[in-house]
Design an enzyme around this catalytic site. Structure first.
Site, PDB file in Angstrom:
ATOM      1  N   HIS A 164     -23.838 -29.620   3.295  1.00 29.27           N
ATOM      2  CA  HIS A 164     -23.172 -28.877   2.216  1.00 29.27           C
ATOM      3  C   HIS A 164     -22.668 -27.509   2.643  1.00 29.27           C
ATOM      4  O   HIS A 164     -21.900 -26.879   1.918  1.00 29.27           O
ATOM      5  CB  HIS A 164     -24.128 -28.724   1.032  1.00 29.27           C
ATOM      6  CG  HIS A 164     -24.403 -30.023   0.347  1.00 29.27           C
ATOM      7  ND1 HIS A 164     -23.785 -30.404  -0.804  1.00 29.27           N
ATOM      8  CD2 HIS A 164     -25.205 -31.067   0.692  1.00 29.27           C
ATOM      9  CE1 HIS A 164     -24.200 -31.614  -1.162  1.00 29.27           C
ATOM     10  NE2 HIS A 164     -25.072 -32.033  -0.266  1.00 29.27           N
ATOM     11  N   ASP A 371     -18.097 -20.086   2.901  1.00 29.37           N
ATOM     12  CA  ASP A 371     -18.738 -20.963   1.926  1.00 29.37           C
ATOM     13  C   ASP A 371     -18.374 -22.398   2.274  1.00 29.37           C
ATOM     14  O   ASP A 371     -17.201 -22.685   2.554  1.00 29.37           O
ATOM     15  CB  ASP A 371     -18.194 -20.617   0.519  1.00 29.37           C
ATOM     16  CG  ASP A 371     -19.266 -20.702  -0.556  1.00 29.37           C
ATOM     17  OD1 ASP A 371     -20.218 -21.468  -0.351  1.00 29.37           O
ATOM     18  OD2 ASP A 371     -19.137 -20.011  -1.584  1.00 29.37           O
TER      19      ASP A 371
END
Ligand code: GDG
Length: 738
Positions: A164, A371
């Site tokens: 992730h 991110d």
């Protein structure tokens, strides 16, 4: 029935203890929603840590019992494991490195050891529940070693892994002392997924440079298995966010908050407290905006929600202080009795409050330094039911690859952020609506359910593809069948590739000289008058003559340019012209000039450009260029370009190992045919073989050969067994003449 087991560091449930009573609240995370419809079905299961240290056995049993009905099973971690595995190695070593904050990373052997132990703990727990053919989907950076640990115990299981967070460039990843172990851990999966193509590209490059496995179109071949690496941008539960935003409760909250905030313009900022999210930089940009555009004083408010996170880690404590100070400074400098430029909340708030924040904000400021994806920006877009609002998004967030209608900024470019704020606050409504509508279309389609089914479909596809790529292992039953037909045959042709099939590759080609055992084996195999043994190589004829010329073997050298039949001298099959060489050599020399470390080898009928000593990456780049260049020149000539192992070879088209082997097949009777090869060039040999031939490749990678063996050691054992069948009739040292 095969089942699905989902594994993540945390279970999709929050466990808390109040007055000695255990309470459970479901997690609202995107992953839990996306997978909710799957893990609750039938025997499927989600395994992970319940988020609280529980040491008492009776309490542990109670937790197991309580969550079992929701198809969850806990892995209990001790206080020390939480400290060293979770806060330590995961969040102080991997997290900063993977987010390009390697200056914050700590490298401590004891943390690594606990990381290995806890991954093993997860593995042991999974093994208690898993059957050999189950599908196991492992999530995220806390469990990088788990895929290989599982593969070792469940070789046939279908294993998926999704990361992730970003996967950094090789230059950053290589800083980790345990880089190879981490990659090897991940390679146990059948499918490795990332949010973006860049993460996938960085991973493939690290695997190539640190472990040496090459890849094509995302496939990695480990020699014994093939696995796929692909990108799957994660979406949100679009319907859920738009429905909540339409609810009466949220409308009421929005109205109330708007009144309280009091300004016509609202900028929202929502993150977990993390240095990767760029919170201080965002505050500095807002401060500069107020300085540069005084007309907005009293007219704009930054509503900033920071959710507490990892507060036991030192860097996060420092960050909290920095944010507190900045907010205090800016508010101190600009606020007046009616206006506070920043409304700051350091806590977690319910979804409905979040949704009201999204609704009331004209601008969402999402400016992470790095991110993996970032879901907040997607949730903002989904909550904008009237399509009015502007998203300012960092290029460093995975989401920027999908949301090109946002105002994209570089989070280090403070001036650009300030200008983007101004542009957003003054953007005409019609323009806002066009961009918002485009983003909503994208997010509706690529939602969380789409993401889950795409990953699962791809995982099944990999399993099917693996089966079609693999040759079967030459097991005992097949060996017996082959050995019977060998014995029955009165004439046999045996083709053996030298490098990779009879001997292992060595660092330097001349180090692969045949050892005594190999010479003895070839001697006894060729001693049988029913056998004709042909050793095939791309090596130069002088080299083959030196090593094997004294045996009564047939030999093919330089891909088939030179042939030698036992008892007679070397011959070339074709009258080859080599007047092309001088022109091609000039081109190769150009590439040597541009590529330090590369060199040219001239064989009698071919030229080779070697790049194994060139900087990794540069060699491959130049090789691709060279192959294109040569292919263009070769279109109208009879030259052939071979893109080989760290080398590009150019030779006359009529030369190949397949043609050479056909020569023997045409000349000699062959009731039994066996061919053993190891790399791309040997596929030509397999293609030339009659249907009833036994074709064997070493290593289990894609091949048209029927069978595979693991390496030269197994090839030698197998040939020794064949020879032994007949040693009674033909003593090993009986020699044949041609
Ligand atoms: C990792 C990667 C990747 C936040 N505050 C509250 C609250 N939230 C929710 C948001 C959003 C989630 O938390 C945060 O998700 P992000 O994606 O923004 O960030 P990470 O937690 O760092 O997640 C990230 C993600 O994994 C998925 O793969 O996108 O890049 O770092 O859903 O809404 N929810 C509630 N109250 C809050 O106060 N209810």
């Amino acid at each position: 029935m095969a089942k699905l087991i989902i594994v993540s560091n945390r279970l999709p449930v929050k466990l808390q203890e109040k007055d000695g009573k255990l309470t459970y609240s479901p997690s609202e995370g995107g992953l839990a929603t996306g997978l909710g419809s799957i893990y609750k079905k039938k025997d499927n299961l989600w395994i992970g840590w319940p988020g609280m240290v529980i040491e008492e056995v009776d309490k542990q049993e109670k937790v197991i019992e309580d969550i079992r009905k929701d198809n969850m099973y806990p892995v209990f971690l001790t206080e020390q494991e939480v400290k060293e595995f979770y806060e330590g190695f995961s969040n102080e070593t991997l997290w900063p490195t993977f987010h390009y904050f390697s200056q914050y990373a700590i490298y401590e052997q004891n943390l690594w050891e606990t990381y290995v132990e806890v991954n093993q703990k997860y593995c042991d727990e999974i093994l208690k529940h898993a059957s050999p053919n189950d599908t196991i989907w492992v999530h995220d950076y806390q469990l990088l070693l788990l895929p290989s640990m599982l593969r070792e115990k469940l070789p046939d299981a279908t294993i998926g892994f999704f990361q992730h967070i970003p996967f950094p460039s090789y230059e950053v990843f290589r800083l980790l002392p345990w880089r190879k172990e981490l990659l090897e851990g991940m390679l146990g999966a059948d499918l490795v997924g990332f949010h973006t193509y860049d993460d996938m590209r960085h991973f493939l490059s690290s695997v190539n440079r640190l472990i040496g496995y090459g890849g094509m179109h995302g496939w990695i071949n480990t020699g014994s298995r093939s696995l796929l690496v692909d990108s799957f941008p994660m979406g949100i539960d679009y319907e859920k966010y738009s429905e909540v935003a339409a609810s009466a409760e949220v409308l009421k909250l929005e109205e109330q908050y708007r009144k309280n905030v009091g300004t016509e313009n609202i900028i929202i900022s929502i993150d977990r407290l993390d240095y990767s999210k760029g919170i201080p930089q965002r505050l500095q940009a807002f401060e500069l905006f107020l300085e540069r555009y005084p007309e907005f004083h009293g007219k704009v408010t930054l509503v900033m929600l920071v959710v507490p996170s990892r507060d036991a880690v030192e860097k996060y404590k420092e960050l909290k202080e920095e944010v507190d100070e900045l907010v205090g400074r800016i508010n101190g400098k600009y606020s007046d009795i009616n206006w506070n430029p920043i409304q700051y909340f350091y806590r977690s708030l319910p979804l409905e409050v979040l949704s009201a924040f999204y609704r009331m904000a004209n601008v969402a400021l999402v400016t992470p330094m790095r991110d993996g994806m970032n879901l907040v920006c997607k949730e903002y877009v989904a909550s904008k039911l009237d399509q009015k609002g502007v998203l300012i998004l960092s290029e460093m967030a995975g989401a920027s690859k999908e949301l090109s209608d946002a105002l994209l900024i570089n989070p280090n470019d403070i001036n650009k952020i300030v200008e983007a704020m101004y542009e957003a606050l003054t953007m005409p409504e019609e323009e806002q609506k066009v961009h918002m509508a485009n983003m909503q279309d994208t997010l509706k389609r690529y939602n969380i359910h789409h993401w889950v089914s795409l990953f699962m479909d791809r995982l099944s596809y990999v399993k099917i593809k693996q089966m079609s790529l693999e040759t079967s292992y030459l097991d005992d039953a097949t060996f017996q069948e082959m050995s019977d037909s060998y014995e029955l045959a009165s004439s046999r042709l045996i083709f053996l590739e030298y490098d990779g099939a009879l001997t292992n590759y060595k660092a330097k080609p001349l180090m692969a000289r045949p050892d005594e055992d190999l010479l003895e084996l070839l001697e006894s195999l060729s001693a049988n008058p029913k056998n004709r043994v042909v050793v095939i190589s791309s090596r130069e004829k002088a080299n083959m003559e030196d090593w094997l010329g004294h045996l009564s073997l047939d030999i093919v050298a330089e891909h088939g340019v030179w042939l030698k039949q036992r008892g007679s001298g070397w011959k070339t099959m074709m009258s080859l012209m080599d007047d092309w060489k001088s022109d091609i050599r000039l081109i190769l020399e150009l590439y040597v000039d541009r590529t330090p470390g590369s060199f040219i080898e001239e064989k009698e009928y071919s030229l080779v450009w070697h790049y194994r000593r060139v900087e990794t990456g540069l060699g491959e780049l130049r090789a691709r260029e060279l192959v294109n260049h040569l292919n263009f020149l070769a279109t109208n000539s009879n030259l052939q370009v071979l893109d080989g192992q760290m080398a590009v070879e150019i030779k006359a088209q009529e030369v190949n190992k397949g043609k050479a082997t056909s020569h023997w097949l045409n000349m000699y009777p062959h009731e039994f045919v066996l061919a053993i090869g190891d790399d791309w060039g040997d596929e030509e040999i397999f293609k030339a073989m009659p249907r009833n031939a036994y074709t064997i490749k070493t290593g289990n990678s894609y091949s048209i050969a029927k069978y595979h063996l693991d390496g030269p050691g197994e090839v030698r054992d197998m040939l020794t067994r064949l020879v032994k069948q007949e040693t009674k009739e033909f003593p090993p040292n009986a020699k044949m003449t041609g």
